[in-house]
Write an enzyme that holds these catalytic residues in place. Sequence first.
Site, mmCIF file in Angstrom:
data_model
loop_
_atom_site.group_PDB
_atom_site.id
_atom_site.type_symbol
_atom_site.label_atom_id
_atom_site.label_comp_id
_atom_site.label_asym_id
_atom_site.label_seq_id
_atom_site.Cartn_x
_atom_site.Cartn_y
_atom_site.Cartn_z
ATOM 1 N N MET A 30 5.401 6.689 14.802
ATOM 2 C CA MET A 30 5.788 5.392 14.233
ATOM 3 C C MET A 30 6.198 5.570 12.765
ATOM 4 O O MET A 30 6.221 4.596 12.006
ATOM 5 C CB MET A 30 4.650 4.389 14.368
ATOM 6 C CG MET A 30 4.307 4.116 15.833
ATOM 7 S SD MET A 30 3.553 2.536 16.124
ATOM 8 C CE MET A 30 2.054 2.700 15.210
ATOM 9 N N GLY A 31 6.498 6.792 12.378
ATOM 10 C CA GLY A 31 6.991 7.026 11.014
ATOM 11 C C GLY A 31 5.888 7.057 9.976
ATOM 12 O O GLY A 31 4.713 7.208 10.311
ATOM 13 N N HIS A 37 1.701 14.622 11.491
ATOM 14 C CA HIS A 37 2.918 14.553 12.313
ATOM 15 C C HIS A 37 3.679 15.885 12.242
ATOM 16 O O HIS A 37 4.164 16.395 13.255
ATOM 17 C CB HIS A 37 3.853 13.454 11.789
ATOM 18 C CG HIS A 37 3.296 12.064 11.856
ATOM 19 N ND1 HIS A 37 3.054 11.299 10.736
ATOM 20 C CD2 HIS A 37 2.942 11.292 12.920
ATOM 21 C CE1 HIS A 37 2.586 10.122 11.098
ATOM 22 N NE2 HIS A 37 2.496 10.083 12.416
ATOM 23 N N ASP A 151 -5.805 10.464 17.937
ATOM 24 C CA ASP A 151 -5.742 9.278 18.800
ATOM 25 C C ASP A 151 -6.190 9.692 20.197
ATOM 26 O O ASP A 151 -5.402 9.703 21.155
ATOM 27 C CB ASP A 151 -4.323 8.720 18.788
ATOM 28 C CG ASP A 151 -3.917 8.282 17.399
ATOM 29 O OD1 ASP A 151 -4.318 7.192 16.981
ATOM 30 O OD2 ASP A 151 -3.241 9.054 16.691
ATOM 31 N N MET A 187 -5.649 12.465 8.351
ATOM 32 C CA MET A 187 -4.371 11.924 7.868
ATOM 33 C C MET A 187 -3.919 10.819 8.802
ATOM 34 O O MET A 187 -4.057 10.925 10.023
ATOM 35 C CB MET A 187 -3.341 13.028 7.791
ATOM 36 C CG MET A 187 -3.679 14.009 6.706
ATOM 37 S SD MET A 187 -2.288 15.001 6.241
ATOM 38 C CE MET A 187 -3.081 16.010 4.996
ATOM 39 N N SER A 188 -3.409 9.750 8.207
ATOM 40 C CA SER A 188 -2.961 8.603 8.987
ATOM 41 C C SER A 188 -1.946 7.839 8.155
ATOM 42 O O SER A 188 -2.088 7.755 6.926
ATOM 43 C CB SER A 188 -4.163 7.699 9.292
ATOM 44 O OG SER A 188 -3.718 6.431 9.708
ATOM 45 N N ARG A 190 -1.658 4.789 8.001
ATOM 46 C CA ARG A 190 -2.333 3.631 7.402
ATOM 47 C C ARG A 190 -3.067 3.997 6.102
ATOM 48 O O ARG A 190 -3.397 3.119 5.319
ATOM 49 C CB ARG A 190 -3.303 2.988 8.383
ATOM 50 C CG ARG A 190 -2.604 2.226 9.493
ATOM 51 C CD ARG A 190 -3.592 1.501 10.388
ATOM 52 N NE ARG A 190 -2.922 0.748 11.443
ATOM 53 C CZ ARG A 190 -2.532 1.256 12.612
ATOM 54 N NH1 ARG A 190 -2.728 2.531 12.873
ATOM 55 N NH2 ARG A 190 -1.924 0.496 13.508
HETATM 56 P P1 AMP Z 1 1.579 7.621 14.894
HETATM 57 O O1 AMP Z 1 2.809 7.743 14.034
HETATM 58 O O2 AMP Z 1 0.363 7.247 14.126
HETATM 59 O O3 AMP Z 1 1.820 6.793 16.120
HETATM 60 O O4 AMP Z 1 1.273 9.088 15.411
HETATM 61 C C1 AMP Z 1 2.221 9.847 16.074
HETATM 62 C C2 AMP Z 1 1.562 11.089 16.660
HETATM 63 O O5 AMP Z 1 0.991 11.840 15.586
HETATM 64 C C3 AMP Z 1 0.413 10.735 17.602
HETATM 65 O O6 AMP Z 1 0.408 11.641 18.690
HETATM 66 C C4 AMP Z 1 -0.798 10.918 16.713
HETATM 67 O O7 AMP Z 1 -1.978 11.219 17.440
HETATM 68 C C5 AMP Z 1 -0.368 12.096 15.854
HETATM 69 N N1 AMP Z 1 -1.152 12.131 14.622
HETATM 70 C C6 AMP Z 1 -1.410 11.101 13.794
HETATM 71 N N2 AMP Z 1 -2.228 11.497 12.783
HETATM 72 C C7 AMP Z 1 -2.485 12.809 12.991
HETATM 73 C C8 AMP Z 1 -3.274 13.787 12.315
HETATM 74 N N3 AMP Z 1 -3.955 13.497 11.219
HETATM 75 N N4 AMP Z 1 -3.306 15.039 12.821
HETATM 76 C C9 AMP Z 1 -2.623 15.361 13.944
HETATM 77 N N5 AMP Z 1 -1.866 14.481 14.641
HETATM 78 C C10 AMP Z 1 -1.793 13.223 14.168
#
Ligand code: AMP
Length: 281
Positions: A30-31, A37, A151, A187-188, A190
Amino acid sequence: MIIFKKANTLFQFLQQHKQSGENIGFVPTMGALHKGHLSLIKASKLENNITVCSIFINPAQFNNKEDFEKYPVTLEDDIEKLMGAECDILFLPGVEEIYSDHYVVNRYQLGKIESILEGEYRPKHFQGVCQVMDRLLQFVSPDELYLGQKDYQQCMVIKKLVEMIGKQEVINIKICETVREADGLAMSSRNLRLNNEQRNRAAHLFKTLIFIKEHFQHKDFNELKQTAKIKLQGMGIKVDYVEIADANTLDAAPTNSSKKLIALIAASIDNIRLIDNMALN
Ligand code: AMP
């Protein structure tokens, strides 16, 4: 890096490459990209001829309007990071590309997994995840799909979706380790919404997971979960759940369970909701 905004152009391009024997790795996001990522992109680059990343903030998976509206958008930065990581393709669809007027909303029979933990606190969230993933998988037809362990429940839901659409023999799912900041905070995207003080408090999610890992072998699980919850609340963190679960089903595990276990936490810091988890054994 080639940027596609139209699903059918992307599909045709990728099909041509598949027909000439190339394999495709896919990293849906989701960017607001960060090193978590990028670790997925890196893993895909190592194992595939073509790496596709998608950026789409999926309205269908947000049950909270404020969370959707405030979801960070850093597109220019994201493109730069993807180019730096030598990602081959960015799929950047608009909402109408994913959910056209003709789009029929599917109801996915996910069973219990969609109503526990995240599902309990985010009703319809996993249906929304499946809606977008079903579409993205049709457009990309990847050989390998890269997801983050961060996740964890979502990984289980997507695995189930892949089985339900009969693609389990075709799409190989790779779950990549959670990438963390120096103090352990997962890392997130958010995290961008946290100010310094909130950011420091957020590190307590990781600290609490470590605390659980250090004590689960000789403590009653209910007591341990309760202590963990109180610790977080003491930091001004609103806890949705602290769970010690069977890693294969996500059912709450009884004390001394010999199953493969995982601790999971979901909590909000001033309305910014974060999740994290840790394998215990
Ligand atoms: P999102 O953009 O948050 O929807 O995440 C996209 C993908 O990146 C999903 O498969 C998440 O589980 C993965 N992801 C998000 N945060 C992390 C992280 N800290 N370490 C590894 N993968 C991540």
